[in-house]
Design a protein around this motif. Structure first.
Motif, PDB file in Angstrom:
ATOM      1  N   ALA A 130       0.840  -1.203   0.000  1.00 37.93           N
ATOM      2  CA  ALA A 130       0.000   0.000   0.000  1.00 37.93           C
ATOM      3  C   ALA A 130       0.870   1.245   0.000  1.00 37.93           C
ATOM      4  O   ALA A 130       1.893   1.308   0.688  1.00 37.93           O
ATOM      5  CB  ALA A 130      -0.935   0.005   1.204  1.00 37.93           C
ATOM      6  N   PHE A 131       0.436   2.241  -0.774  1.00 44.09           N
ATOM      7  CA  PHE A 131       1.108   3.545  -0.829  1.00 44.09           C
ATOM      8  C   PHE A 131       0.077   4.586  -0.406  1.00 44.09           C
ATOM      9  O   PHE A 131      -0.838   4.914  -1.159  1.00 44.09           O
ATOM     10  CB  PHE A 131       1.619   3.832  -2.240  1.00 44.09           C
ATOM     11  N   MET A 132       0.228   5.091   0.822  1.00 45.04           N
ATOM     12  CA  MET A 132      -0.801   5.939   1.416  1.00 45.04           C
ATOM     13  C   MET A 132      -0.298   7.367   1.627  1.00 45.04           C
ATOM     14  O   MET A 132       0.900   7.611   1.768  1.00 45.04           O
ATOM     15  CB  MET A 132      -1.256   5.351   2.752  1.00 45.04           C
ATOM     16  N   PHE A 133      -1.260   8.285   1.648  1.00 41.82           N
ATOM     17  CA  PHE A 133      -0.968   9.702   1.844  1.00 41.82           C
ATOM     18  C   PHE A 133      -1.588  10.164   3.165  1.00 41.82           C
ATOM     19  O   PHE A 133      -2.666   9.713   3.554  1.00 41.82           O
ATOM     20  CB  PHE A 133      -1.541  10.535   0.688  1.00 41.82           C
ATOM     21  N   HIS A 134      -0.889  11.077   3.806  1.00 41.72           N
ATOM     22  CA  HIS A 134      -1.359  11.600   5.087  1.00 41.72           C
ATOM     23  C   HIS A 134      -2.471  12.612   4.872  1.00 41.72           C
ATOM     24  O   HIS A 134      -2.349  13.534   4.058  1.00 41.72           O
ATOM     25  CB  HIS A 134      -0.200  12.255   5.847  1.00 41.72           C
ATOM     26  N   VAL A 135      -3.573  12.427   5.589  1.00 36.46           N
ATOM     27  CA  VAL A 135      -4.708  13.354   5.549  1.00 36.46           C
ATOM     28  C   VAL A 135      -4.762  14.076   6.891  1.00 36.46           C
ATOM     29  O   VAL A 135      -5.027  13.445   7.922  1.00 36.46           O
ATOM     30  CB  VAL A 135      -6.034  12.608   5.281  1.00 36.46           C
ATOM     31  N   PRO A 136      -4.488  15.369   6.924  1.00 36.49           N
ATOM     32  CA  PRO A 136      -4.425  16.062   8.224  1.00 36.49           C
ATOM     33  C   PRO A 136      -5.798  16.277   8.837  1.00 36.49           C
ATOM     34  O   PRO A 136      -6.780  16.534   8.140  1.00 36.49           O
ATOM     35  CB  PRO A 136      -3.758  17.392   7.878  1.00 36.49           C
ATOM     36  N   PHE A 137      -5.846  16.151  10.155  1.00 31.58           N
ATOM     37  CA  PHE A 137      -7.016  16.496  10.947  1.00 31.58           C
ATOM     38  C   PHE A 137      -6.697  17.755  11.740  1.00 31.58           C
ATOM     39  O   PHE A 137      -5.729  17.779  12.506  1.00 31.58           O
ATOM     40  CB  PHE A 137      -7.388  15.376  11.926  1.00 31.58           C
ATOM     41  N   GLU A 138      -7.481  18.790  11.574  1.00 31.22           N
ATOM     42  CA  GLU A 138      -7.244  20.010  12.323  1.00 31.22           C
ATOM     43  C   GLU A 138      -7.671  19.829  13.778  1.00 31.22           C
ATOM     44  O   GLU A 138      -8.739  19.303  14.063  1.00 31.22           O
ATOM     45  CB  GLU A 138      -8.016  21.184  11.697  1.00 31.22           C
ATOM     46  N   SER A 139      -6.805  20.288  14.681  1.00 31.57           N
ATOM     47  CA  SER A 139      -7.072  20.243  16.126  1.00 31.57           C
ATOM     48  C   SER A 139      -7.423  18.828  16.592  1.00 31.57           C
ATOM     49  O   SER A 139      -8.340  18.611  17.380  1.00 31.57           O
ATOM     50  CB  SER A 139      -8.211  21.213  16.497  1.00 31.57           C
ATOM     51  N   SER A 140      -6.672  17.843  16.086  1.00 31.67           N
ATOM     52  CA  SER A 140      -6.909  16.458  16.475  1.00 31.67           C
ATOM     53  C   SER A 140      -5.587  15.712  16.519  1.00 31.67           C
ATOM     54  O   SER A 140      -4.664  15.998  15.756  1.00 31.67           O
ATOM     55  CB  SER A 140      -7.874  15.772  15.506  1.00 31.67           C
ATOM     56  N   ARG A 141      -5.502  14.746  17.426  1.00 33.59           N
ATOM     57  CA  ARG A 141      -4.299  13.927  17.525  1.00 33.59           C
ATOM     58  C   ARG A 141      -4.320  12.740  16.582  1.00 33.59           C
ATOM     59  O   ARG A 141      -3.330  12.013  16.466  1.00 33.59           O
ATOM     60  CB  ARG A 141      -4.131  13.432  18.956  1.00 33.59           C
ATOM     61  N   LEU A 142      -5.421  12.508  15.897  1.00 32.10           N
ATOM     62  CA  LEU A 142      -5.544  11.363  15.009  1.00 32.10           C
ATOM     63  C   LEU A 142      -4.652  11.529  13.783  1.00 32.10           C
ATOM     64  O   LEU A 142      -4.560  12.610  13.204  1.00 32.10           O
ATOM     65  CB  LEU A 142      -6.993  11.185  14.571  1.00 32.10           C
ATOM     66  N   ASN A 143      -4.006  10.433  13.395  1.00 24.85           N
ATOM     67  CA  ASN A 143      -3.245  10.372  12.152  1.00 24.85           C
ATOM     68  C   ASN A 143      -3.974   9.454  11.184  1.00 24.85           C
ATOM     69  O   ASN A 143      -4.257   8.297  11.518  1.00 24.85           O
ATOM     70  CB  ASN A 143      -1.831   9.831  12.410  1.00 24.85           C
ATOM     71  N   SER A 179      -6.679   1.961   4.398  1.00 25.96           N
ATOM     72  CA  SER A 179      -6.815   3.116   5.286  1.00 25.96           C
ATOM     73  C   SER A 179      -6.230   2.755   6.643  1.00 25.96           C
ATOM     74  O   SER A 179      -6.462   1.660   7.152  1.00 25.96           O
ATOM     75  CB  SER A 179      -8.283   3.517   5.437  1.00 25.96           C
ATOM     76  N   ARG A 180      -5.467   3.688   7.215  1.00 24.49           N
ATOM     77  CA  ARG A 180      -4.895   3.484   8.545  1.00 24.49           C
ATOM     78  C   ARG A 180      -5.210   4.697   9.410  1.00 24.49           C
ATOM     79  O   ARG A 180      -4.856   5.823   9.063  1.00 24.49           O
ATOM     80  CB  ARG A 180      -3.389   3.277   8.500  1.00 24.49           C
ATOM     81  N   LEU A 181      -5.883   4.447  10.521  1.00 25.45           N
ATOM     82  CA  LEU A 181      -6.236   5.488  11.483  1.00 25.45           C
ATOM     83  C   LEU A 181      -5.500   5.198  12.778  1.00 25.45           C
ATOM     84  O   LEU A 181      -5.635   4.100  13.339  1.00 25.45           O
ATOM     85  CB  LEU A 181      -7.747   5.509  11.707  1.00 25.45           C
ATOM     86  N   GLU A 182      -4.742   6.175  13.264  1.00 25.48           N
ATOM     87  CA  GLU A 182      -3.888   5.943  14.428  1.00 25.48           C
ATOM     88  C   GLU A 182      -4.054   7.051  15.458  1.00 25.48           C
ATOM     89  O   GLU A 182      -4.125   8.230  15.111  1.00 25.48           O
ATOM     90  CB  GLU A 182      -2.423   5.852  13.980  1.00 25.48           C
ATOM     91  N   LEU A 183      -4.102   6.639  16.726  1.00 23.84           N
ATOM     92  CA  LEU A 183      -4.225   7.579  17.833  1.00 23.84           C
ATOM     93  C   LEU A 183      -3.000   7.448  18.739  1.00 23.84           C
ATOM     94  O   LEU A 183      -2.807   6.421  19.379  1.00 23.84           O
ATOM     95  CB  LEU A 183      -5.493   7.297  18.644  1.00 23.84           C
ATOM     96  N   PRO A 184      -2.150   8.485  18.820  1.00 23.11           N
ATOM     97  CA  PRO A 184      -1.011   8.441  19.747  1.00 23.11           C
ATOM     98  C   PRO A 184      -1.409   8.920  21.141  1.00 23.11           C
ATOM     99  O   PRO A 184      -2.167   9.880  21.296  1.00 23.11           O
ATOM    100  CB  PRO A 184      -0.009   9.403  19.091  1.00 23.11           C
ATOM    101  N   VAL A 185      -0.900   8.250  22.152  1.00 21.99           N
ATOM    102  CA  VAL A 185      -1.142   8.611  23.547  1.00 21.99           C
ATOM    103  C   VAL A 185       0.209   8.759  24.233  1.00 21.99           C
ATOM    104  O   VAL A 185       0.987   7.801  24.290  1.00 21.99           O
ATOM    105  CB  VAL A 185      -2.003   7.560  24.265  1.00 21.99           C
ATOM    106  N   THR A 186       0.503   9.944  24.730  1.00 13.77           N
ATOM    107  CA  THR A 186       1.801  10.236  25.329  1.00 13.77           C
ATOM    108  C   THR A 186       1.817   9.856  26.810  1.00 13.77           C
ATOM    109  O   THR A 186       0.932  10.252  27.566  1.00 13.77           O
ATOM    110  CB  THR A 186       2.158  11.729  25.174  1.00 13.77           C
ATOM    111  N   LEU A 187       2.835   9.091  27.198  1.00 16.29           N
ATOM    112  CA  LEU A 187       3.058   8.720  28.590  1.00 16.29           C
ATOM    113  C   LEU A 187       4.288   9.462  29.103  1.00 16.29           C
ATOM    114  O   LEU A 187       5.337   9.467  28.447  1.00 16.29           O
ATOM    115  CB  LEU A 187       3.272   7.218  28.726  1.00 16.29           C
ATOM    116  N   ARG A 188       4.180  10.050  30.272  1.00 14.93           N
ATOM    117  CA  ARG A 188       5.300  10.775  30.878  1.00 14.93           C
ATOM    118  C   ARG A 188       5.719  10.082  32.164  1.00 14.93           C
ATOM    119  O   ARG A 188       4.901   9.863  33.052  1.00 14.93           O
ATOM    120  CB  ARG A 188       4.919  12.230  31.148  1.00 14.93           C
TER     121      ARG A 188
END
Length: 317
Positions: A130-143, A179-188
């Motif tokens: 698969a050759f995919m392109f990034h679709v930006p989400f405004e004011s969202s952490r979703l990739n 299609s790939r939908l990804e949610l990053p969660v930051t751990l400190r």
């Protein structure tokens, strides 16, 4: 003396050219060129710069289950447990994502009727590029990445009790969308270090990633064995017979003429060295009807994989 002569020559000719209109036009053109260079879009300014890239190689394995109902060989549904292997390669840039992955499952299946029933083996193979392109989400952490994909799927079902239909199979090779939908969660995490009478506190950040990947079809060549079975080559060369039967029963079908879906849910835990530990659940389903002999297949597996980071660049996700 020589310096004086050069000074007089340059001054004389320079003043003469400055008085001509052509020189003024040339000077104005140079000024406009400089202004356009300074005000051009960022895309052209940084076009020649090196694009940062992340590379990942993933390998792992797991276990699962598979099931199918192929009315060409039997009216009964078969199911059983399986072992699986998964591998992939990812190339990520700020705007693009290239993924090449493959998965294989091997299992034993039965028709569920006990000792008097029938049992056999089943092999499922799934490969996608698969050759995919990034679709930006405004004011969202979703990739979100989406793009075209080349798909290959095959299930092979050897069962000697079916006689000339001992080898059943379904093969798909075509084009689709991933299609790939990804949610990053930051751990400190905080750590405290002590040197003599002084104390230092450091904060480390790690990003967990939860994602869903989905493959859907557009068109594909679908292959099914003939009604009499691929090994019905009595008195003939079974290999030649099988190749001819495969070619004659391979048909191009558009979206709606068959069903195929591959889904993957995953969670990734990062390490300090850039590598990741991944847990994922894969599911794939297929449905096709050829010469009034429908087939339905499904397979799912839980995979545990290790992702090797093979670059020293900054994490782009």
């Amino acid at each position: 003396m020589l310096a004086l002569l050069v000074y007089i020559y340059v001054k004389t000719h320079l003043m003469r050219y400055l008085k001509s209109p052509s020189w003024l036009l040339l000077l104005g053109f140079a000024f406009l060129t400089f202004e356009s260079e300074a005000s051009q879009p960022a895309f052209w300014k940084y076009k020649g710069e090196k694009v940062p890239v992340n590379h990942f190689i993933t390998t792992g394995g797991g276990f699962g289950a598979m099931a199918y109902r192929d009315e060409l060989s039997s009216m009964r549904a078969f199911n059983g447990i399986s072992a699986g292997f998964f591998q992939s390669y990812e190339l990520l840039t700020p705007r693009k994502l290239l993924v090449i992955d493959g998965m294989a499952q091997f299992g034993a299946v039965t028709d569920g009727s006990g000792w008097g029933g029938s049992g056999g083996a089943s092999i499922v193979i799934n490969n996608t590029a698969a050759f995919m392109f990034h679709v930006p989400f405004e004011s969202s952490r979703l990739n979100w990445h989406v793009g075209p994909a080349a798909q290959f799927y095959g299930m092979f079902r050897p069962n000697p009790s079916f006689g000339n239909g001992a080898l059943g199979y379904d093969v798909l090779s075509g084009l689709g969308v991933r299609s790939r939908l990804e949610l990053p969660v930051t751990l400190r995490t905080k750590s405290e270090q002590k040197w003599w009478i002084f104390k230092f506190k450091k904060t480390y950040e790690r990003t967990l990633r939860f994602g869903w990947e989905l493959d859907l079809p557009l068109l594909a060549f679908n292959s099914r064995p003939p009604f009499v079975g691929v090994l019905d080559g009595v008195g003939n060369d079974p290999v030649s017979t099988g190749v001819v039967d495969f070619l004659e029963n391979t048909k191009l079908r558009m979206l709606g003429g068959y069903f195929y879906m591959s889904s993957r849910l995953y969670a990734q835990y990062p390490f300090k060295n850039g590598n990741r530990l991944q847990m994922s659940y894969h599911w794939q389903g297929y449905q096709y009807n050829y010469q009034d002999q429908p087939v339905r297949t499904a397979a799912g597996a839980l995979m545990f994989s290790y992702m090797f980071r093979i670059d020293a660049n900054k994490d782009l996700r």
